[in-house]
Design an enzyme around this catalytic site. Structure first.
Site, PDB file in Angstrom:
ATOM      1  CD  GLU A  93      -2.371   1.225   2.864  1.00 20.41           C
ATOM      2  OE1 GLU A  93      -3.244   0.387   3.122  1.00 20.41           O
ATOM      3  OE2 GLU A  93      -2.007   2.115   3.664  1.00 20.41           O
ATOM      4  CB  THR A 138      -4.181   5.512   1.477  1.00 21.24           C
ATOM      5  OG1 THR A 138      -3.289   6.575   1.213  1.00 21.24           O
ATOM      6  CG2 THR A 138      -3.419   4.309   2.005  1.00 21.24           C
ATOM      7  CB  ALA A 174      -2.024  41.689   7.150  1.00 20.36           C
ATOM      8  CG  HIS A 206      -7.490   2.356   0.299  1.00 22.03           C
ATOM      9  ND1 HIS A 206      -6.767   2.325   1.461  1.00 22.03           N
ATOM     10  CD2 HIS A 206      -7.123   1.258  -0.414  1.00 22.03           C
ATOM     11  CE1 HIS A 206      -5.988   1.254   1.456  1.00 22.03           C
ATOM     12  NE2 HIS A 206      -6.174   0.602   0.314  1.00 22.03           N
ATOM     13  N   GLY A 214     -13.265   5.440   6.866  1.00 15.38           N
ATOM     14  CA  GLY A 214     -12.311   6.532   7.094  1.00 15.38           C
ATOM     15  C   GLY A 214     -12.379   6.965   8.542  1.00 15.38           C
ATOM     16  CB  ALA A 230     -17.189   0.614   5.607  1.00 15.96           C
ATOM     17  CE1 TYR A 264      -9.586  -1.417  11.578  1.00 13.25           C
ATOM     18  CE2 TYR A 264     -11.692  -2.262  10.807  1.00 13.25           C
ATOM     19  CZ  TYR A 264     -10.698  -1.304  10.776  1.00 13.25           C
ATOM     20  OH  TYR A 264     -10.830  -0.241   9.923  1.00 13.25           O
ATOM     21  CG  HIS A 310     -13.124  -0.070  14.369  1.00 15.21           C
ATOM     22  ND1 HIS A 310     -13.921   0.907  14.920  1.00 15.21           N
ATOM     23  CD2 HIS A 310     -12.314   0.571  13.484  1.00 15.21           C
ATOM     24  CE1 HIS A 310     -13.620   2.082  14.376  1.00 15.21           C
ATOM     25  NE2 HIS A 310     -12.654   1.908  13.501  1.00 15.21           N
ATOM     26  CD  GLN A 368      -5.060  -1.233  11.590  1.00  9.77           C
ATOM     27  OE1 GLN A 368      -4.084  -1.162  10.836  1.00  9.77           O
ATOM     28  NE2 GLN A 368      -5.929  -0.244  11.743  1.00  9.77           N
TER      29      GLN A 368
HETATM   30  C1  LIG Z   1      -6.692  -2.186   5.301  1.00 11.19           C
HETATM   31  C2  LIG Z   1      -7.090  -0.825   5.771  1.00 11.19           C
HETATM   32  C3  LIG Z   1      -6.964   0.267   4.904  1.00 11.19           C
HETATM   33  C4  LIG Z   1      -7.344   1.546   5.324  1.00 11.19           C
HETATM   34  N1  LIG Z   1      -7.212   2.598   4.452  1.00 11.19           N
HETATM   35  C5  LIG Z   1      -7.647   3.830   4.819  1.00 11.19           C
HETATM   36  C6  LIG Z   1      -7.585   4.932   3.911  1.00 11.19           C
HETATM   37  O1  LIG Z   1      -7.137   4.823   2.773  1.00 11.19           O
HETATM   38  N2  LIG Z   1      -8.049   6.131   4.345  1.00 11.19           N
HETATM   39  C7  LIG Z   1      -8.574   6.309   5.616  1.00 11.19           C
HETATM   40  O2  LIG Z   1      -8.988   7.419   5.955  1.00 11.19           O
HETATM   41  N3  LIG Z   1      -8.635   5.278   6.486  1.00 11.19           N
HETATM   42  C8  LIG Z   1      -8.187   4.056   6.128  1.00 11.19           C
HETATM   43  N4  LIG Z   1      -8.271   3.013   7.008  1.00 11.19           N
HETATM   44  C9  LIG Z   1      -8.763   3.260   8.369  1.00 11.19           C
HETATM   45  C10 LIG Z   1     -10.279   3.022   8.507  1.00 11.19           C
HETATM   46  O3  LIG Z   1     -10.986   3.889   7.657  1.00 11.19           O
HETATM   47  C11 LIG Z   1     -10.640   3.279   9.966  1.00 11.19           C
HETATM   48  O4  LIG Z   1     -10.118   2.246  10.774  1.00 11.19           O
HETATM   49  C12 LIG Z   1     -12.096   3.543  10.297  1.00 11.19           C
HETATM   50  O5  LIG Z   1     -12.131   3.981  11.662  1.00 11.19           O
HETATM   51  C13 LIG Z   1     -13.022   2.350  10.184  1.00 11.19           C
HETATM   52  O6  LIG Z   1     -13.204   1.975   8.894  1.00 11.19           O
HETATM   53  P1  LIG Z   1     -14.118   0.712   8.507  1.00 11.19           P
HETATM   54  O7  LIG Z   1     -14.183   0.679   7.049  1.00 11.19           O
HETATM   55  O8  LIG Z   1     -13.662  -0.497   9.217  1.00 11.19           O
HETATM   56  O9  LIG Z   1     -15.534   1.216   9.121  1.00 11.19           O
HETATM   57  P2  LIG Z   1     -16.917   0.540   9.443  1.00 11.19           P
HETATM   58  O10 LIG Z   1     -17.072  -0.807   8.857  1.00 11.19           O
HETATM   59  O11 LIG Z   1     -17.954   1.549   9.099  1.00 11.19           O
HETATM   60  O12 LIG Z   1     -16.856   0.373  11.030  1.00 11.19           O
HETATM   61  C14 LIG Z   1     -16.577   1.478  11.876  1.00 11.19           C
HETATM   62  C15 LIG Z   1     -17.086   1.176  13.276  1.00 11.19           C
HETATM   63  O13 LIG Z   1     -18.518   1.178  13.278  1.00 11.19           O
HETATM   64  C16 LIG Z   1     -19.036  -0.089  13.662  1.00 11.19           C
HETATM   65  N5  LIG Z   1     -20.144  -0.340  12.726  1.00 11.19           N
HETATM   66  C17 LIG Z   1     -20.074  -0.756  11.464  1.00 11.19           C
HETATM   67  N6  LIG Z   1     -21.305  -0.793  10.912  1.00 11.19           N
HETATM   68  C18 LIG Z   1     -22.165  -0.348  11.857  1.00 11.19           C
HETATM   69  C19 LIG Z   1     -23.580  -0.134  11.913  1.00 11.19           C
HETATM   70  N7  LIG Z   1     -24.352  -0.402  10.839  1.00 11.19           N
HETATM   71  N8  LIG Z   1     -24.120   0.334  13.051  1.00 11.19           N
HETATM   72  C20 LIG Z   1     -23.347   0.604  14.140  1.00 11.19           C
HETATM   73  N9  LIG Z   1     -22.004   0.411  14.153  1.00 11.19           N
HETATM   74  C21 LIG Z   1     -21.421  -0.057  13.031  1.00 11.19           C
HETATM   75  C22 LIG Z   1     -17.876  -1.069  13.521  1.00 11.19           C
HETATM   76  O14 LIG Z   1     -17.988  -2.152  14.434  1.00 11.19           O
HETATM   77  C23 LIG Z   1     -16.684  -0.193  13.822  1.00 11.19           C
HETATM   78  O15 LIG Z   1     -16.501  -0.067  15.201  1.00 11.19           O
HETATM   79  C24 LIG Z   1      -7.869   1.729   6.632  1.00 11.19           C
HETATM   80  C25 LIG Z   1      -7.974   0.637   7.511  1.00 11.19           C
HETATM   81  C26 LIG Z   1      -7.589  -0.626   7.089  1.00 11.19           C
HETATM   82  C27 LIG Z   1      -7.702  -1.796   8.047  1.00 11.19           C
END
Ligand SMILES: Cc1cc2nc3c(=O)[nH]c(=O)nc-3n(C[C@H](O)[C@H](O)[C@H](O)COP(=O)(O)OP(=O)(O)OC[C@H]3O[C@@H](n4cnc5c(N)ncnc54)[C@H](O)[C@@H]3O)c2cc1C
Length: 318
Positions: free
Chosen positions: A19, A50, A62, A95, A126, A145, A180, A184, A211
């Site tokens: 990445e 990313t 100023a 991403h 994100g 997501a 994760y 997470h 992660q």
């Molecule tokens: C491989 C990888 C690549 C990454 N690349 C980037 C990048 O390019 N740019 C960037 O900004 N970040 C990046 N990240 C970080 C990531 O965006 C963060 O960790 C973010 O906080 C969570 O993303 P997610 O897609 O897992 O979110 P989600 O799947 O939305 O989950 C976020 C949280 O919400 C909870 N959740 C999910 N769905 C629901 C629901 N329907 N109701 C209630 N709770 C829910 C989950 O349990 C989790 O705690 C990356 C992470 C990884 C592991």
């Protein structure tokens, strides 16, 4: 080609990928090429790029008045992917994030990606803005997501936003998601996090990228949990070697992961960061050997634009 096809074609052989971050605004693509060139000998079938959301800051005039400014530090994800595919003839995986983008902007980006011949995306929420205590969805954007993934899945079924004309062309993206093994950080427990993960898989995710982790038993337990729950898509381990002592504190703080005691003891025994880097590389080589034995489909490295440690590890494995 889809990542799932690359993995299927490998017939059980572990692949190598990595990445990168787009260049900082105002910098050229050369830094990206410098980070890719040394790693091409390991034949990565795909390279991830990313995406980052906007930042807010203040500019002082100023007169002393402060003006709020909003800007992106690293724009260009889609164009960097196109440049990589053009130059290296490998698949590039952009991403996509919810934060900072409306659904319409996401749709336009997906249309660009489709026209560019990009077959894979990683759908993520994100992180929160540094100035916010938690993630606040962008007005007109997605909160999770899973919603972003659903938008891509809808386009794969020929369903677009605001269907006021013939918008029936079906895209064909292979959609990846984040996973994760140590849960997470916002989730109260692994079981709750896992429930949402399963929702994303059921909605059409084709592969996961984890992660980073430093203890293979966490990855293995997570893979086993997935398989026991009928989640059978590839689970690609995300890996990053430690290269400085301060990462012992920073990586758990930023990524909410544990450092094994043996690794932190070994780092504490080092006299300087040069020695820490050797410890980190050695640790990662051992981790990778075990992951290959376990049947990891791909070893995916978070290079942060620094190819050298990854090159040394890949040389010992591939
Ligand atoms: C491989 C990888 C690549 C990454 N690349 C980037 C990048 O390019 N740019 C960037 O900004 N970040 C990046 N990240 C970080 C990531 O965006 C963060 O960790 C973010 O906080 C969570 O993303 P997610 O897609 O897992 O979110 P989600 O799947 O939305 O989950 C976020 C949280 O919400 C909870 N959740 C999910 N769905 C629901 C629901 N329907 N109701 C209630 N709770 C829910 C989950 O349990 C989790 O705690 C990356 C992470 C990884 C592991």
């Amino acid at each position: 080609m889809k990542i799932t096809e690359h993995i299927a074609n490998a017939n059980g052989k572990t692949l190598f990928s990595f990445e990168l971050l787009p260049p900082l605004k105002g910098q050229s693509l050369q830094g990206i090429y410098n980070a890719i060139d040394p790693l091409m000998e390991f034949n990565p079938p795909f390279i991830d790029v990313t995406s980052s959301r906007e930042h807010h800051g203040y500019k002082e005039h100023a007169s002393g008045l402060l003006e709020k400014v909003t800007y992106r530090k690293r724009p260009g994800t889609v164009a960097v992917c196109a440049a990589i595919m053009n130059k290296y003839k490998v698949d590039a995986v952009p991403h996509l994030i919810c934060g900072g983008f409306t659904k319409e902007e996401t749709e336009y980006a997906l249309i660009d990606l489709q026209f560019l011949g990009i077959d894979n995306v990683l759908a993520l929420r994100g992180d929160a803005l540094k100035t916010d205590a938690g993630f606040i969805p962008t007005p007109g954007g997605h909160a999770y997501a899973s919603e972003l993934l659903q938008q891509v899945a809808n386009m794969n079924n020929g369903v677009y936003l605001h269907e006021y004309q013939d918008t029936s062309y079906k895209t064909d993206f292979c959609i990846g998601i984040a996973a994760y093994p140590e849960k997470h950080f916002e989730s109260p427990n692994l079981k709750t996090d896992f429930r949402y993960l399963k929702q994303k898989v059921d909605a059409g995710a084709g592969f996961m990228v984890t992660q980073m982790f430093f203890d293979n038993s966490k990855y293995k337990a997570f893979v086993n949990l997935c398989r026991e729950n009928d989640i059978n898509i590839p689970i690609i381990p995300g890996l990053k070697p430690i290269t400085s002592a301060k990462q012992l504190i920073n990586l758990p703080k930023i990524f909410h992961i544990d450092m094994p005691e043996d690794l932190s003891d070994a780092v504490h025994a080092c006299k300087n960061d040069k020695e820490v880097k050797e410890v980190g590389i050695e640790w990662m080589i051992n981790q990778c050997k075990e992951l290959v034995e376990f049947g990891a489909p791909v070893l995916h490295f978070y290079t942060m634009g620094n190819a050298e440690p990854t090159k040394r590890i890949a040389s010992a494995i591939f």
